[in-house]
Motif scaffolding. Structure first.
Motif: not given
Length: 146
Positions: A78-86, A107-109, A117-129
């Motif tokens: 699972v990848k944790f990313t800034v919402a709507d970003e990579k 925090l991201p650089p 991140l602070l206004t939109g949150g984060y995404d937890a994503t599994f890319d599939g297999n």
């Protein structure tokens, strides 16, 4: 009574018909076997995370991945990313209860990503297999000023 020529022709026609039916059935079976099964759908939920102002780290980034019947799925990256970003915050693998968690991540650089991140949150994503289809969940980040 059938004459020998007619009987031979009838047997020959029957054999050809059966052979054709077997060929069509075998070809159909091969078509189905060659097509991979569609990946199974999953459900994902993400917990509310927090940002510690003093340490400038996030914590509580956690996601749960289950099959549609609620059975937890272990071993998924699972990848944790800034919402709507990579902008990657961290990566974790689901445990036997289906949870993937980042204990504390920096925090991201880029300042813009931190604001997102602070206004939109984060995404937890599994890319599939090949077995499971991709899935993601989103949640917010709160600010901890203790």
């Amino acid at each position: 009574m059938l004459c020998p020529t007619t009987r031979a022709a009838a047997i020959s026609t029957t054999v050809l018909t059966l052979a054709s039916a077997l060929t069509v059935t075998a070809a159909s079976a091969l078509d189905h076997r060659d097509r991979p099964a569609a990946p199974e759908r999953l459900n994902a939920t993400a917990d509310y995370g927090s940002f510690d102002v003093l340490t400038r780290r996030t914590s509580g980034l956690r996601a749960k991945i289950t099959e549609t019947d609620g059975t937890p799925v272990a071993g998924l990256p699972v990848k944790f990313t800034v919402a709507d970003e990579k902008a990657l915050l961290c990566e974790a693998t689901t445990d036997t209860d289906g949870y993937a968690e980042c204990k504390a991540s920096p925090l991201p650089p880029l300042p813009v990503s931190t604001i997102k991140l602070l206004t939109g949150g984060y995404d937890a994503t599994f890319d599939g297999n090949p077995r499971y289809a991709p899935v993601s969940a989103r949640n917010s980040i709160g600010v901890d000023m203790r």
